[in-house]
Design an enzyme around this catalytic site. Structure first.
Site, PDB file in Angstrom:
ATOM      1  N   ARG A  16     -67.886  -1.111  17.823  1.00 46.03           N
ATOM      2  CA  ARG A  16     -68.175   0.186  17.201  1.00 46.03           C
ATOM      3  C   ARG A  16     -66.872   0.813  16.754  1.00 46.03           C
ATOM      4  O   ARG A  16     -65.905   0.845  17.523  1.00 46.03           O
ATOM      5  CB  ARG A  16     -68.897   1.114  18.177  1.00 46.03           C
ATOM      6  CG  ARG A  16     -69.293   2.415  17.485  1.00 46.03           C
ATOM      7  CD  ARG A  16     -70.116   3.308  18.353  1.00 46.03           C
ATOM      8  NE  ARG A  16     -69.307   3.898  19.409  1.00 46.03           N
ATOM      9  CZ  ARG A  16     -69.819   4.697  20.348  1.00 46.03           C
ATOM     10  NH1 ARG A  16     -71.119   4.949  20.364  1.00 46.03           N
ATOM     11  NH2 ARG A  16     -69.052   5.217  21.258  1.00 46.03           N
ATOM     12  N   GLU A  46     -78.086   8.200  15.649  1.00 44.64           N
ATOM     13  CA  GLU A  46     -77.890   9.124  16.762  1.00 44.64           C
ATOM     14  C   GLU A  46     -77.818  10.584  16.319  1.00 44.64           C
ATOM     15  O   GLU A  46     -77.672  11.478  17.136  1.00 44.64           O
ATOM     16  CB  GLU A  46     -76.643   8.741  17.574  1.00 44.64           C
ATOM     17  CG  GLU A  46     -75.365   8.629  16.786  1.00 44.64           C
ATOM     18  CD  GLU A  46     -74.173   8.206  17.648  1.00 44.64           C
ATOM     19  OE1 GLU A  46     -74.268   8.174  18.881  1.00 44.64           O
ATOM     20  OE2 GLU A  46     -73.118   7.907  17.054  1.00 44.64           O
ATOM     21  N   ARG A  83     -67.242   0.394  22.911  1.00 45.98           N
ATOM     22  CA  ARG A  83     -66.755   1.738  22.562  1.00 45.98           C
ATOM     23  C   ARG A  83     -65.231   1.670  22.441  1.00 45.98           C
ATOM     24  O   ARG A  83     -64.521   1.756  23.433  1.00 45.98           O
ATOM     25  CB  ARG A  83     -67.120   2.737  23.663  1.00 45.98           C
ATOM     26  CG  ARG A  83     -68.606   3.039  23.788  1.00 45.98           C
ATOM     27  CD  ARG A  83     -68.828   4.082  24.881  1.00 45.98           C
ATOM     28  NE  ARG A  83     -70.153   4.650  24.855  1.00 45.98           N
ATOM     29  CZ  ARG A  83     -71.155   4.262  25.631  1.00 45.98           C
ATOM     30  NH1 ARG A  83     -70.994   3.297  26.510  1.00 45.98           N
ATOM     31  NH2 ARG A  83     -72.336   4.848  25.548  1.00 45.98           N
ATOM     32  N   ASP A 141     -76.727  10.608  22.115  1.00 52.43           N
ATOM     33  CA  ASP A 141     -76.482  11.668  21.136  1.00 52.43           C
ATOM     34  C   ASP A 141     -77.755  12.080  20.424  1.00 52.43           C
ATOM     35  O   ASP A 141     -77.917  13.251  20.084  1.00 52.43           O
ATOM     36  CB  ASP A 141     -75.435  11.208  20.111  1.00 52.43           C
ATOM     37  CG  ASP A 141     -74.039  11.350  20.683  1.00 52.43           C
ATOM     38  OD1 ASP A 141     -73.751  12.413  21.260  1.00 52.43           O
ATOM     39  OD2 ASP A 141     -73.248  10.394  20.581  1.00 52.43           O
ATOM     40  N   HIS A 157     -70.049  11.035  28.928  1.00 54.64           N
ATOM     41  CA  HIS A 157     -69.309   9.776  28.917  1.00 54.64           C
ATOM     42  C   HIS A 157     -68.681   9.496  30.275  1.00 54.64           C
ATOM     43  O   HIS A 157     -68.464   8.358  30.652  1.00 54.64           O
ATOM     44  CB  HIS A 157     -68.246   9.791  27.815  1.00 54.64           C
ATOM     45  CG  HIS A 157     -68.837   9.573  26.469  1.00 54.64           C
ATOM     46  ND1 HIS A 157     -69.085  10.579  25.591  1.00 54.64           N
ATOM     47  CD2 HIS A 157     -69.288   8.440  25.877  1.00 54.64           C
ATOM     48  CE1 HIS A 157     -69.644  10.087  24.500  1.00 54.64           C
ATOM     49  NE2 HIS A 157     -69.774   8.787  24.647  1.00 54.64           N
TER      50      HIS A 157
HETATM   51  C1  PEP Z   1     -75.238   7.171  22.206  1.00 60.25           C
HETATM   52  O1  PEP Z   1     -74.932   8.252  21.690  1.00 60.25           O
HETATM   53  O2  PEP Z   1     -76.379   6.931  22.657  1.00 60.25           O
HETATM   54  C2  PEP Z   1     -74.240   6.104  22.329  1.00 60.25           C
HETATM   55  C3  PEP Z   1     -74.581   4.899  22.735  1.00 60.25           C
HETATM   56  O3  PEP Z   1     -72.947   6.405  22.059  1.00 60.25           O
HETATM   57  P1  PEP Z   1     -72.006   7.257  23.010  1.00 60.25           P
HETATM   58  O4  PEP Z   1     -72.672   7.384  24.341  1.00 60.25           O
HETATM   59  O5  PEP Z   1     -70.715   6.555  23.069  1.00 60.25           O
HETATM   60  O6  PEP Z   1     -71.922   8.581  22.299  1.00 60.25           O
HETATM   61 MG    MG Z   2     -73.112   8.427  20.583  1.00 55.37          MG
END
Ligand code: PEP
Ligand code: MG
Length: 590
Positions: A341, A439, A305, A463, A198
């Protein structure tokens, strides 16, 4: 000045966010002494090194005198403590021994000071006299004060940096990264971190270059060293030569021109060669980023997010606060979808006040699991979303779904939230499309059953790859296993898109795979209807869509799925669609 200061050093890491920046390094010291630099000082430079230490001590003393002078009469007690610090600063044990250590061991002042402090602190701590025992803490404080003047790094908070710098840290958490102020920070480099973390995602949102997983950044780079950060190539150059600097400047200008070129085309539609129009949206972490998405030609927000509103604080945000945040985003995107989300907390995004330490946070009480366990937190957010939904086109997206029951429980809580709003007389939108992130591999495998429960799917490749490959997406040691082109990942994508098509449930993608132009033909060939990417990638992805023919892409995907290794898949992709690869944005490149 030491020998290191003039020598060019090249460090290789993982490109976390594309672009180039050149500037002064600023070490962020999170774990205290761990980032104290250590290097040898040759005989001829010893005098200068001792002088550097003396100057730092002098600055510390002057600083203390100034504070003491400004201390009011009521706070005389505090001033007394500072006076003892002044005495300690001049003390033979600390001052004299550090100079001796520089002299005898031919090491830099920071390291010598650290060594001396580690030796004398226990002496104080072991004393019977409580007054003297307390002096151990003073030694620590005094050391920090000198260190600050030697390296400028003690007790740094990212929020308080007051000059244009490049951050150098062992690691930056997503919450810390989200506090970066663009007028102060040009880019950052870290020892740890992986390509899909992240932290990198936020760097891309902020549009600042970043290199992660460098391993030795904090032990090699010193405060105020000039460094070149090439986030595209994943390279950092410390003390660059004139020639390297000139080349970096040229590449920087080229990169920025290219970005500006693409940005200008952002508002053109993403229509394929055979006339199919795709929706390209933006991912955001903070409400402010919505403007960048709009400017770059995004057709809405495909992933908001929301957890960042919960991270850097000691309590939970209230319903009204959340409502205001969501409304802010909707106001900028009138008539366009905004996909909110629900809270994806924990994993690598723990709240500051969370006391439950998990052994494997990524496999723990994250996202929907957390929300279902804490319905009061979840309902507060759901109520805020339903209230905000009256101001625009909201969709709700639920992360980390791993079984059908979680969707059903979510629906029940959503009903409950709407019911309570109605009862209390709050204006809200009761019916809002509900989708889930695909995911977790179990959700991908169960896609046909899940399709009956929801209005849309959004594939989170970040994920999905992490959990399919059993690799921590933030761990640099296993970063080599992280590939959207693994045949298992592609087969899962195919399985999900087919299930979606059979049940008339649209399939979107908001994982980082969607933000790489080279993957666009695969995603179009799989029948994905909507992509959501970081703001700076929107124009690039739209332009890649314009270069693809969907029918051809479909046939290409059939061939791709027959391959069984990443190497074969990469080769086929490269020979068929290699032109789409844009090195300036190709963040996966090592
Ligand atoms: C992912 O997991 O691809 C996603 C978009 O969510 P995050 O990166 O916030 O886990
Ligand atoms: Mg994710």
């Amino acid at each position: 000045m030491t020998e290191q200061a003039s020598r060019e050093i090249v460090l290789h890491g993982i490109g976390g966010s594309p672009g180039i920046c050149i500037g002064k390094a600023y070490l962020v010291d999170k774990d205290g002494v761990d980032v104290v630099p250590k290097y040898a000082v040759c005989q001829t430079k010893l005098e200068a090194e001792k002088k550097r230490f003396k100057v730092a001590v002098k600055k510390a003393i002057d600083e203390l005198h100034a504070i003491i002078k400004e201390t009011s009469a009521e706070l005389r007690e505090n001033a007394k403590i500072l006076e003892t610090h002044v005495v300690l600063l001049k003390d033979k044990m600390l001052y004299g021994r550090t100079i001796d250590t520089i002299d005898k061991e031919h090491i830099n002042a920071e390291w010598a000071l650290r060594k001396v402090v580690l030796a004398i602190k226990p002496l104080f701590e072991g004393m019977d006299d409580p007054y003297l025992r307390d002096r151990a803490e003073d030694v620590g404080n005094v050391c920090e004060r000198i260190m600050k003047h030697l390296t400028g790094s003690a007790g740094v908070s990212i929020r308080t940096i007051d000059k244009r710098v490049i951050l150098v840290a062992q690691d930056l958490s997503p919450a810390e990264t989200s506090q970066i102020q663009l007028e102060r920070v040009m880019g950052f480099v870290t020892d740890r971190g992986g390509r899909a973390s992240h932290t990198s995602i936020i760097a891309r949102s902020l549009e600042i270059p970043a290199v992660l997983g460098l391993e030795k950044a904090t032990s090699t780079i010193r405060n105020d060293d000039i460094i070149v950060v090439d986030g595209t190539a994943g390279v950092v150059v410390v003390n660059p030569s004139e020639e390297t600097l000139a080349q970096a400047e040229t590449r920087k200008i080229e990169f920025e021109n290219r970005r500006a070129f693409y940005a200008r085309s952002g508002h053109l539609p993403a229509k394929t060669r055979d006339g199919i129009e795709l929706t390209v949206m933006g991912n955001i972490e903070m409400p402010e980023e919505v403007v960048a998405v709009k400017d770059r030609g995004g057709d809405g927000i495909g992933l908001y997010r929301t957890e960042f509103q919960y991270l850097a604080r000691q309590d939970f945000p209230s319903e009204d606060e959340l409502y205001e945040h969501y409304k802010d985003v909707l106001d900028v995107m009138p008539g366009q979808p905004v996909t909110i989300r629900t809270l994806d907390i924990n994993g690598d995004k723990a709240m500051a006040h969370n006391s439950d330490i998990e052994e494997n946070p990524v496999l723990g009480l994250r996202a929907i699991r957390y929300c279902l366990k804490k319905p009061e937190v979840f309902i507060t957010q759901l109520r805020a979303i339903l209230r905000a939904a009256q101001h625009g086109q909201v969709r709700i997206l639920v992360p980390m779904i791993s079984k059908i029951e979680e969707v059903q429980q979510t629906r029940r809580l959503l009903e409950k939230a709407a019911e309570s709003l109605k009862k209390e007389g709050f204006r809200h939108q009761r019916r809002v499309p509900l989708g889930i992130m695909i995911e977790v591999p179990s959700a991908a495998i169960m896609a046909d059953a899940l399709a009956r429960e929801v209005d849309f799917f959004s594939i989170g490749t970040n994920d999905l790859i992490q959990y399919t490959m059993a690799i921590d997406r933030g761990n640099r040691h296993v970063a080599y296993l992280y590939s959207p082109l693994h045949p298992a990942v592609l087969r899962l994508l195919k399985h999900v898109t087919e299930a979606g098509a059979r049940h008339n449930v649209p399939v979107f993608m908001c994982g980082e795979m969607a933000g790489e132009s080279i993957y666009v033909p695969i995603l179009l060939g799989l029948g994905i209807k909507e992509l959501s990417v970081n703001a700076q990638a929107i124009p690039l992805i739209k332009s890649a869509v314009r270069a693809v023919d969907v029918e051809q892409a479909r046939q290409f995907v059939d061939r791709l799925l027959q391959q069984t290794t990443i190497a074969q898949i990469e080769k086929l992709l490269e020979t068929t669609y290699g032109d789409l690869k844009n090195n300036h944005h190709h963040i996966w490149e090592r």
